[in-house]
Design an enzyme around this catalytic site. Structure first.
Site, PDB file in Angstrom:
ATOM      1  N   LEU A 156       0.858  -1.275   0.122  1.00 20.09           N
ATOM      2  CA  LEU A 156       0.083   0.041  -0.119  1.00 20.09           C
ATOM      3  C   LEU A 156       0.925   1.170  -0.252  1.00 20.09           C
ATOM      4  O   LEU A 156       1.892   1.288   0.496  1.00 20.09           O
ATOM      5  CB  LEU A 156      -0.762  -0.072   1.020  1.00 20.09           C
ATOM      6  CG  LEU A 156      -2.053  -0.830   1.360  1.00 20.09           C
ATOM      7  CD1 LEU A 156      -2.969  -0.608   2.550  1.00 20.09           C
ATOM      8  CD2 LEU A 156      -2.790  -0.761   0.076  1.00 20.09           C
ATOM      9  N   CYS A 157       0.216   2.416  -0.471  1.00 22.90           N
ATOM     10  CA  CYS A 157       0.948   3.626  -0.501  1.00 22.90           C
ATOM     11  C   CYS A 157       0.750   4.502   0.816  1.00 22.90           C
ATOM     12  O   CYS A 157       0.276   5.487   1.083  1.00 22.90           O
ATOM     13  CB  CYS A 157       0.400   4.538  -1.574  1.00 22.90           C
ATOM     14  SG  CYS A 157       0.663   3.899  -3.268  1.00 22.90           S
ATOM     15  N   GLU A 158       1.010   3.588   2.131  1.00 25.18           N
ATOM     16  CA  GLU A 158       1.082   4.001   3.397  1.00 25.18           C
ATOM     17  C   GLU A 158       2.244   3.523   4.091  1.00 25.18           C
ATOM     18  O   GLU A 158       2.620   2.157   4.068  1.00 25.18           O
ATOM     19  CB  GLU A 158      -0.261   3.722   3.999  1.00 25.18           C
ATOM     20  CG  GLU A 158      -1.507   4.288   3.557  1.00 25.18           C
ATOM     21  CD  GLU A 158      -1.565   5.791   3.994  1.00 25.18           C
ATOM     22  OE1 GLU A 158      -0.818   6.163   5.098  1.00 25.18           O
ATOM     23  OE2 GLU A 158      -2.203   6.576   3.318  1.00 25.18           O
TER      24      GLU A 158
END
Length: 422
Positions: free
Chosen positions: A340-342
Site C-alpha cells: 500500500l501507499c502508506e
C-alpha cells in the site's frame, strides 16, 4: 507458548495451486473444540449461552459451524442481523448490541425477536416510538472511571462511548417497567483482549452486585447477565493463554457469593467472545514477492493492511512463521510489509525471522477474528478469499476473492466501466 501453525508448508503449497495467495484460512476442528470447551467452562450455569460476535468473522460458513455447537450470535448492525437471519438464527438466538442505532436496525431486530441491548437511556423512548418496548429488554452498563485488576489499569470506561451510567441504569429500569418491560438483561464491556484469568470474574463481581442492587431497588426480574467480550488470546509467544475452565470457575464462585444470596440463583450467564472463539483458528497466508535492502531490510508480501488492518491501525502484534523454516534460527531482522501507499502498511517491524527468500510462504497467526472483517479497498486492493480447513483435512472456499468487477460494480449505473463488469 508455542505458536504452531495449523498448516504445514506442503499443505499450504498444495492449497495455493487452486487458491492464489493471499487468503485467510480457518481451522474447523479447532473452532469446534474451542466452542465445546467454552460450553464446558460454564456448564454449571443452566442458562449459559455464548453469543458469537458476528463483527469478528462475518462469514455464514463460520456462523453455521458455531450454530451447530449451540452458539447464538451478537449483531451490531442491520446487515449483521440480515446475515444472522439468513443463517437460521432468530429470536433468543440473537443479541442486538448497537450504538448510535438507526431506526431500521431497531425495527429489524424487533421483527426477529432478538434480545435488544439498549446503549443509551435516550433510546428507551426512541425504541418505544419505533416498535414499542419488548417484554424482555437489556441495558448496557458503563461503570465509568478506570477498570482495574489489583493496581493495574486495564481500560478506561470513562472514555468509552458505550452504555448507561449507574444512576441511569436504575432510572432506565424504572422507565422500561412503566412502559411494559417484564424481564431484564444487563450487559457490559469494560476491557479488550485481556490475557488474564481474573478479568471475567472481576467484571462479574461488578455486574452481579449491580444486578442485586437493581433487583432490590426496582423489583425488576433480571433473567440474564451478559459479560460480553474482552477475554483475549495470546498473540505473543511469551504470553500465557487464558484458561477458559479457570475463568468459568472464577465466575461461578462470584455467582455463588453474590447472586445466589440475593435470590438471583437462576440468572443465565451470556458471553460474546468473538476473539477468543475464533482468532487462533484463522491465519493469513501470503507469499514473499520482493526483498528490499536500504536503511533497513524489508520483506514485501502480496498481502497488505487491506487484508489485515490491525498491525497498521494500532501496532497490534501478530506472530509470523515462514512455512518450512520453523526449525531454522531467527537471525534475520526485517520489516514485513505490504504494497500500500502508506508507510504503516507493515505486518511487523524489526521482527526476527529465519533467512527469508522470495517465493516463501508466510503464515500470519491469529487472524481468525477482526482480520478479514476489517478489510478495505484502499489503492484498489481487492479482498482476499476465505478458506476452511475442514475436519477431514479437505479445503473449501467459503468466500471467493474479490475481482475488479466487484470493485467497479457500484459504478455500473454510468456505463464507463462496462468492459470490466463482464
Amino acid at each position: 507458548m508455542d505458536k504452531t501453525p495449523f498448516l504445514t508448508k506442503e499443505q499450504a503449497e498444495k492449497i495455493t495451486k487452486e487458491f492464489p495467495t493471499p487468503f485467510h484460512i480457518y481451522d474447523e476442528k479447532g473452532i469446534r473444540e474451542n466452542a465445546r470447551l467454552v460450553k464446558k467452562a460454564f456448564a454449571w450455569n443452566k442458562g449459559f449461552r455464548e453469543y458469537f460476535a458476528v463483527k469478528a468473522t462475518p462469514n455464514p460458513f463460520i456462523l453455521k459451524i458455531l450454530q451447530e455447537e449451540d452458539c447464538g450470535v451478537d449483531c451490531s448492525s442491520l446487515t449483521e442481523l440480515q446475515l444472522a437471519e439468513a443463517c437460521g438464527f432468530s429470536g433468543s438466538d440473537i443479541m442486538f448490541s448497537s450504538n448510535v442505532t438507526p431506526a431500521e436496525d431497531y425495527k429489524f431486530a424487533y421483527k426477529l425477536g432478538a434480545y435488544i441491548n439498549l446503549d443509551d437511556i435516550t433510546h428507551i423512548e426512541y425504541l418505544e416510538k419505533l416498535t414499542g418496548i419488548p417484554e424482555t429488554i437489556c441495558c448496557r452498563f458503563n461503570a465509568g472511571g478506570n477498570f482495574t485488576i489489583s493496581t493495574f489499569v486495564m481500560d478506561k470506561p470513562q472514555d468509552a462511548k458505550y452504555g448507561f451510567t449507574r444512576k441511569q441504569m436504575f432510572e432506565g429500569f424504572r422507565m422500561l417497567m412503566e412502559k411494559g418491560a417484564k424481564h431484564f438483561g444487563i450487559h457490559a464491556f469494560l476491557a479488550s483482549n485481556t490475557v488474564t484469568n481474573d478479568y471475567y470474574p472481576t467484571l462479574a463481581k461488578q455486574m452481579f452486585q449491580l444486578a442485586a442492587d437493581l433487583r432490590k431497588e426496582t423489583g425488576a426480574d433480571i433473567t440474564f447477565i451478559n459479560l460480553s467480550g474482552g477475554v483475549g488470546v495470546a498473540y505473543k509467544p511469551d504470553q500465557t493463554p487464558n484458561d477458559i475452565l479457570a475463568i468459568g470457575e472464577g465466575v461461578r464462585r462470584v455467582y455463588e457469593d453474590i447472586l445466589v444470596p440475593a435470590g438471583l440463583g437462576d440468572v443465565a450467564i451470556f458471553t460474546e467472545m468473538g476473539r477468543f472463539m475464533l482468532a487462533p483458528y484463522g491465519a493469513l497466508i501470503t507469499r514473499v514477492l520482493h526483498k528490499k535492502h536500504i536503511y533497513k531490510e524489508y520483506v514485501g508480501c502480496d498481502a497488505c493492511a487491506a487484508n489485515l488492518m490491525r498491525p497498521a491501525m494500532y501496532g497490534a502484534y501478530h506472530h509470523i512463521t515462514v512455512l518450512g523454516k520453523e526449525d531454522q534460527p531467527c537471525t534475520y531482522m526485517c520489516d514485513v510489509t505490504g504494497g500500500l501507499c502508506e508507510n504503516n502498511d507493515k505486518f511487523a517491524i524489526d521482527r526476527m525471522l529465519p533467512p527469508t527468500d522470495i517465493g516463501d510462504l508466510i503464515y500470519i497467526h491469529d487472524t481468525g477474528a477482526h482480520g478479514f472483517s476489517m478489510g478495505y479497498n484502499y489503492n484498489g486492493k481487492l479482498r482476499s478469499a476465505e478458506l476452511l480447513l475442514c475436519e477431514d483435512d479437505s479445503v473449501k472456499m467459503i468466500r471467493r476473492a474479490e475481482t475488479a468487477a466487484d470493485y467497479f460494480a457500484t459504478f455500473d449505473f454510468c456505463g464507463i466501466m462496462d468492459k470490466y463488469l463482464k
